[in-house]
Design a protein around this motif. Sequence first.
Motif, PDB file in Angstrom:
ATOM      1  N   GLN A  86      49.074  59.753  41.236  1.00  0.00           N
ATOM      2  CA  GLN A  86      49.375  59.427  39.841  1.00  0.00           C
ATOM      3  C   GLN A  86      50.271  58.195  39.689  1.00  0.00           C
ATOM      4  O   GLN A  86      50.123  57.420  38.757  1.00  0.00           O
ATOM      5  CB  GLN A  86      50.090  60.620  39.177  1.00  0.00           C
ATOM      6  N   ASP A  87      51.232  58.060  40.620  1.00  0.00           N
ATOM      7  CA  ASP A  87      52.232  57.002  40.461  1.00  0.00           C
ATOM      8  C   ASP A  87      51.828  55.689  41.133  1.00  0.00           C
ATOM      9  O   ASP A  87      52.667  54.822  41.352  1.00  0.00           O
ATOM     10  CB  ASP A  87      53.578  57.481  41.031  1.00  0.00           C
ATOM     11  N   ALA A  88      50.553  55.531  41.457  1.00  0.00           N
ATOM     12  CA  ALA A  88      50.119  54.312  42.158  1.00  0.00           C
ATOM     13  C   ALA A  88      50.296  53.084  41.262  1.00  0.00           C
ATOM     14  O   ALA A  88      50.072  53.135  40.063  1.00  0.00           O
ATOM     15  CB  ALA A  88      48.661  54.446  42.585  1.00  0.00           C
ATOM     16  N   TYR A  89      50.697  51.964  41.890  1.00  0.00           N
ATOM     17  CA  TYR A  89      50.803  50.689  41.188  1.00  0.00           C
ATOM     18  C   TYR A  89      49.402  50.085  41.174  1.00  0.00           C
ATOM     19  O   TYR A  89      48.756  49.989  42.211  1.00  0.00           O
ATOM     20  CB  TYR A  89      51.777  49.769  41.945  1.00  0.00           C
ATOM     21  N   GLU A  90      48.923  49.700  39.985  1.00  0.00           N
ATOM     22  CA  GLU A  90      47.527  49.288  39.908  1.00  0.00           C
ATOM     23  C   GLU A  90      47.363  47.779  39.731  1.00  0.00           C
ATOM     24  O   GLU A  90      47.958  47.178  38.848  1.00  0.00           O
ATOM     25  CB  GLU A  90      46.839  50.021  38.752  1.00  0.00           C
ATOM     26  N   VAL A  91      46.561  47.181  40.580  1.00  0.00           N
ATOM     27  CA  VAL A  91      46.261  45.757  40.485  1.00  0.00           C
ATOM     28  C   VAL A  91      44.747  45.604  40.338  1.00  0.00           C
ATOM     29  O   VAL A  91      43.979  46.301  41.000  1.00  0.00           O
ATOM     30  CB  VAL A  91      46.709  44.981  41.752  1.00  0.00           C
ATOM     31  N   ARG A  92      44.341  44.699  39.448  1.00  0.00           N
ATOM     32  CA  ARG A  92      42.920  44.427  39.323  1.00  0.00           C
ATOM     33  C   ARG A  92      42.578  43.248  40.237  1.00  0.00           C
ATOM     34  O   ARG A  92      43.311  42.253  40.251  1.00  0.00           O
ATOM     35  CB  ARG A  92      42.606  44.083  37.872  1.00  0.00           C
ATOM     36  N   VAL A  93      41.518  43.357  40.999  1.00  0.00           N
ATOM     37  CA  VAL A  93      41.124  42.275  41.889  1.00  0.00           C
ATOM     38  C   VAL A  93      39.688  41.852  41.565  1.00  0.00           C
ATOM     39  O   VAL A  93      38.777  42.667  41.593  1.00  0.00           O
ATOM     40  CB  VAL A  93      41.208  42.692  43.378  1.00  0.00           C
ATOM     41  N   ASP A  94      39.529  40.572  41.225  1.00  0.00           N
ATOM     42  CA  ASP A  94      38.203  40.030  40.942  1.00  0.00           C
ATOM     43  C   ASP A  94      37.756  39.190  42.127  1.00  0.00           C
ATOM     44  O   ASP A  94      38.469  38.286  42.538  1.00  0.00           O
ATOM     45  CB  ASP A  94      38.266  39.093  39.721  1.00  0.00           C
ATOM     46  N   GLY A  95      36.590  39.474  42.643  1.00  0.00           N
ATOM     47  CA  GLY A  95      36.048  38.641  43.705  1.00  0.00           C
ATOM     48  C   GLY A  95      35.254  37.514  43.072  1.00  0.00           C
ATOM     49  O   GLY A  95      34.690  37.670  41.992  1.00  0.00           O
TER      50      GLY A  95
ATOM     51  N   ILE B 231      45.019  40.344  39.327  1.00  0.00           N
ATOM     52  CA  ILE B 231      45.555  40.376  37.973  1.00  0.00           C
ATOM     53  C   ILE B 231      46.475  41.591  37.881  1.00  0.00           C
ATOM     54  O   ILE B 231      46.031  42.731  38.015  1.00  0.00           O
ATOM     55  CB  ILE B 231      44.412  40.438  36.943  1.00  0.00           C
ATOM     56  N   TYR B 232      47.774  41.304  37.683  1.00  0.00           N
ATOM     57  CA  TYR B 232      48.778  42.370  37.694  1.00  0.00           C
ATOM     58  C   TYR B 232      48.979  42.935  36.301  1.00  0.00           C
ATOM     59  O   TYR B 232      48.748  42.236  35.308  1.00  0.00           O
ATOM     60  CB  TYR B 232      50.103  41.808  38.240  1.00  0.00           C
ATOM     61  N   PRO B 233      49.459  44.199  36.215  1.00  0.00           N
ATOM     62  CA  PRO B 233      49.659  44.814  34.895  1.00  0.00           C
ATOM     63  C   PRO B 233      50.657  44.028  34.041  1.00  0.00           C
ATOM     64  O   PRO B 233      50.604  44.089  32.819  1.00  0.00           O
ATOM     65  CB  PRO B 233      50.167  46.223  35.217  1.00  0.00           C
TER      66      PRO B 233
END
Length: 324
Positions: free
Chosen positions: A111-120, A128-130
């Motif tokens: 639940q507490d994971a830090y989420e980063v979006r990664v576009d290839g 892309i960071y929150p």
Amino acid sequence: MRKSSLFFAAILIMAALMPASAFAKMTNPVDAWNRHFDTWLVVAVVVWLVVTVPMLYFLVKYRRSSRDEDGVYIKGNTGLEILWTAVPTIIIALLGVQSWRVFNTYREVPQDAYEVRVDGFRYGFEMIYPEGIKTINELRVPVGPVKLSLSSRDVIHDFALPGFRIREDMLPGRFTYLWFYADKPGEIRHVYCAELCGPGHSLMQAKLIVMKKEDFNAWVASKKGVEGSASLSQDIRGKELIKQCTGCHSLTGERITGPTFNGLFGRETLLADGTKIAVDEAYIKESIRSPKARIVDGYPPTMPPFNLSDKEVDAIVAYLKEIK
Ligand code: HEC
Ligand SMILES: [Cu+2]
């Protein structure tokens, strides 16, 4: 009596083969994977020995001693048949259960994971960071669980982080995900694209940098400050943004997928339709926004359009002027 003791022996062999830890609660995919690998390795080596050693021994012991000797007629052995059916069945079932557990460890993100979006994209990764900041080919994360939401801007890529035993396809128009537990700060790991995606595929690499929570927050704050301020030197911004292009355009004069950026500004380009055009700001901007408008002679029309802000395009143009 004989059969039941054979079963008992089978269970004992199994118990000896399976480290108890194989079924302990798994929280970190790396540990889960490594344990899984060790278990399979041990089982595979034992099975190999059980088959090969007797085979070699029997080969010598029961070899034909004279030209016209006949083999002994054996009708079968029920006990043995049961043993070599039951033992592999139990082994496969246990390995199956363990595999299922490892799979779930990989799919259940804390639940507490830090989420980063990664576009290839061809050829690199954009993070892309929150907090609204972006980096190219550099993934910074705080210590702890990290979730990556993966997607692609063009073709199918594959985000592979072998140091953490993870990889997942990056698909255009869809999100896939991965998670890992970043346990040690300062750790630098390599990220690769693991799906042949074009001639620049081998250049598609990134770095993962794990930071202490405080350091990470400080980095985010400084990045945000810099990106927000108008004073960011265009040079720094251009240098960062150009990483999206160098998978196809070299800075050194070498011809890769596209023409080199070296000496680009001010040179004359021969277009596919036979006309010549002097490279100026307007032409570069057009090349970035609508690459198919004018095609350079001798190159395939494969450059993708880039969705960049005016400021970002300006920074790229300014940087390109410097490359000679
Ligand atoms: C997937 C590969 C690819 C990527 C990524 C890419 N390009 Fe290109 N680019 C090409 C190809 C191929 C050509 C030559 C064919 C054409 O004109 O479309 C080209 C042509 C150009 C030209 C014209 C060059 C000349 O000699 O006249 C410019 C300027 C350019 N690209 C800028 C960029 C910039 C800036 C980026 C990054 C934001 C970028 N490209 C990213 C493949 C790529
Ligand atoms: Cu790729």
